[in-house]
Design an enzyme around this catalytic site. Structure first.
Site, PDB file in Angstrom:
ATOM      1  N   HIS A 186       0.827  -1.211   0.000  1.00  0.00           N
ATOM      2  CA  HIS A 186       0.000   0.000   0.000  1.00  0.00           C
ATOM      3  C   HIS A 186       0.857   1.255   0.000  1.00  0.00           C
ATOM      4  CE1 HIS A 186      -3.736  -2.179   1.780  1.00  0.00           C
ATOM      5  NE2 HIS A 186      -3.810  -2.090   0.475  1.00  0.00           N
ATOM      6  N   CYS A 486      -1.358  -3.985 -16.907  1.00  0.00           N
ATOM      7  CA  CYS A 486      -1.920  -2.999 -15.979  1.00  0.00           C
ATOM      8  C   CYS A 486      -1.335  -3.137 -14.577  1.00  0.00           C
ATOM      9  CB  CYS A 486      -3.448  -3.103 -15.917  1.00  0.00           C
ATOM     10  SG  CYS A 486      -4.047  -4.660 -15.227  1.00  0.00           S
TER      11      CYS A 486
END
EC number: 2.7.3.9
Length: 556
Positions: A186, A486
């Site tokens: 994160h 992606c």
């Protein structure tokens, strides 16, 4: 004396400044017994602290927006988890103080996650941060967090909680270095969104003394301790050259000889769109729709709410390409109304498309909402399923799209090695492939993407991973269909050249990386990219692959 340390560079740029450490974690509260008549009061204190921390996390998310908002809302839900609160109440009922009950309840939950194969290691770090914030509030001590400083500095920590990373002030925090984490953690993703240079998985980072001067190169992963004036000048010159190249490169993505390579943005919701547009994204290559489902872990969002959110993103790219990933729930993104709570290994269980096929009404509502959101717009809508394993999965998704009346291209994400190995078979059912390199690396190497100790196996330069990318691209070319990337691999400018040489047809990344990739691609021809790709695949390690590709592109 100048020394050099090597971690994993996760966010481009150079930062030179003095070390400042994160505030220390909350100490373990003492184990004291309370009288039975105080239990109700202590339970009330615990609930008030939990609600206050959850509200603070939600407020931070609203301020940060985008990716950060989704992460912090998930943390707020974690703080208020009903099972955790029930455990806190039970512990208080048998004599624990509120702070001790919270500490012990979270510790028990932490052990439970670790016992599930540690797939949720990233969530464990988030859980620790939530615990520390609640305990700090109950003890009346300062929250752990970013140091208070009037002068710019480089932030150093064992790891950074999303709540801290999301609201970093780039005018004060020049960059950050962590001992834990990986390229897809994160904190790494949020660092790239902020445009803050960052290095993670740096051994011994927390041993750097407060006030030590360091230079952080977020592109290479190098951290120079007590850099010489010559080294500082070299780094600053390189940073200036990169900045000039960024300013000079404009327009659609392409190689030096005109081979088109569309550069798309990864977005988590409408809040990420302005940055994508400003960076010159040619569309969206990955629209993560999970943010809508995090508001209420017990209920799916209504069709109306979904239509509104999807349309905001679609309207931002008139006549552009927008690729939407349907809900990817399960594993590190559990939702109470969808995912089982007792899976022994969630990473290898019911996740992504498997979850949606078990709950067809959720998939149907999302597909119908996407169809309505695209009505009357000139956008090129494409919709893809996560965690596709084989042709049967691909057919089930394509059938669901048709049944929902969706007028769009249907695609499959390649995140499981079987999908890369049998890509041509999958392409008999869908019209495009999209490589999610983060999960593809995780499943190829059996290496949890959130665990710093195995970060070398998460390196997208690993030749085995490049082989799987090449297989997928070759299959798509044979079927005259498209195959994009992606995953975070696309945000590495040098690797973007290699991916181009492997035959992928588009690259999607965080908006902050688009200018770097555009400028680098424009320096090389397609033939050079193909030679670099061949050299990288011929290597035996990620480091050798990167060096070999660099040598080809620099003409050595």
């Amino acid at each position: 004396m100048e020394t050099t340390l090597r971690g994993v560079g996760v966010s481009h740029g150079v930062a030179i400044g003095e070390v400042r450490h994160m505030g220390t974690a909350v100490l373990e509260p003492p184990a004291k017994q309370i009288p039975a008549e105080d239990a109700e009061r202590e339970q009330g204190r615990a609930r008030q602290a939990v609600d206050a921390v959850a509200a603070d996390l939600m407020a931070r998310g609203n301020l940060a927006g985008g990716e950060a908002q989704a992460v912090l809302e998930a943390q707020a839900m974690m703080a208020q988890d009903p099972e955790l609160m029930a455990d806190v109440d039970r512990r208080i009922a048998v004599g624990s103080t509120a702070e001790r009950a919270v500490y012990d309840a979270f510790a028990a939950y932490r052990e439970l996650l670790a016992g599930a194969g540690e797939y949720l290691a990233g969530r464990v770090a988030d859980l620790d941060d939530v615990r520390n914030r609640i305990v700090a509030r109950l003890l009346g001590v300062p929250m752990p967090g970013v140091p208070d400083s009037d002068e710019p500095y480089v932030l150093v920590a064992r790891d950074l909680a999303p709540a801290d990373t999301a609201l970093l002030d780039p005018s004060l925090v020049l960059g950050f270095v962590t001992e834990e984490g990986g390229p897809t953690s994160h904190s790494a993703i949020l660092a790239r969104a902020l445009g803050v240079p960052a290095v993670v998985a740096l051994p011994g980072a927390v041993e750097l003394a407060e006030g030590t001067l360091i230079a952080v190169d977020g592109s290479t992963g190098d951290v120079f301790v007590n850099p010489s004036e010559e080294k500082k000048a070299q780094l600053e010159a390189a940073a200036a050259a990169r900045k000039a190249a960024l300013a000079a490169a404009t327009g659609p993505g392409a190689t030096a000889d005109g081979h088109k390579m569309p550069l798309l943005a990864n977005v988590g919701g409408p809040a990420d769109v302005p940055a994508a547009v400003e960076a010159g994204a040619e569309g969206v290559g990955l629209f993560r729709t999970e943010f809508l489902f995090l508001d209420d872990s017990k209920n799916a969002p209504s069709e109306e709410k979904q239509v509104e959110a999807y349309r905001q993103v679609l309207e931002a790219f008139p006549e552009g390409r927008v690729v939407v990933r349907v809900l990817d729930a399960g594993a590190d993104k559990p939702l109470a109304f969808l995912t089982p709570a007792d899976e022994p290994n969630p990473a290898l269980g019911v996740r992504g498309l498997r979850t949606l096929l078990d709950h067809p009404e959720v998939l149907r509502t999302q597909l119908t909402a996407l169809a309505k959101a695209a009505e009357g717009l000139p956008v090129y809508l494409e919709v893809m399923a996560p965690m596709v394993a084989d042709r049967k999965d691909a057919k089930a998704f394509a059938d669901a799209c048709r049944e929902a009346g969706l007028r769009a291209k249907f695609g499959a994400m390649v995140e499981i090695p079987s999908a890369a190995l049998r890509a041509r078979s999958i392409l008999q059912e869908v019209e495009f492939l999209s490589l999610g390199t983060n999960d593809l690396a995780q499943y190829t190497f059996a290496a949890d993407r959130q665990v710093g100790a195995v970060s070398r196996l998460q390196d997208p330069w690993q030749p085995a991973l490049l082989d799987l990318v090449a297989l997928s691209a070759e299959a798509a070319k044979a079927e005259a269909k498209s195959c994009g990337v992606c995953g975070e691999a696309a945000s590495d400018p040098l690797l973007a050249c290699v991916l181009t040489g492997l035959g992928v047809t588009s690259l999607s990344m965080g908006a902050a990386s688009i200018p770097y990739v555009r400028a680098t691609l424009a320096k090389y021809t397609l033939a050079q990219c193909e030679r670099a790709a061949a050299a990288a695949r011929a290597a035996d390690s990620a480091e050798e692959a990167r060096t070999a590709a660099q040598a080809v592109l620099s003409g050595e």
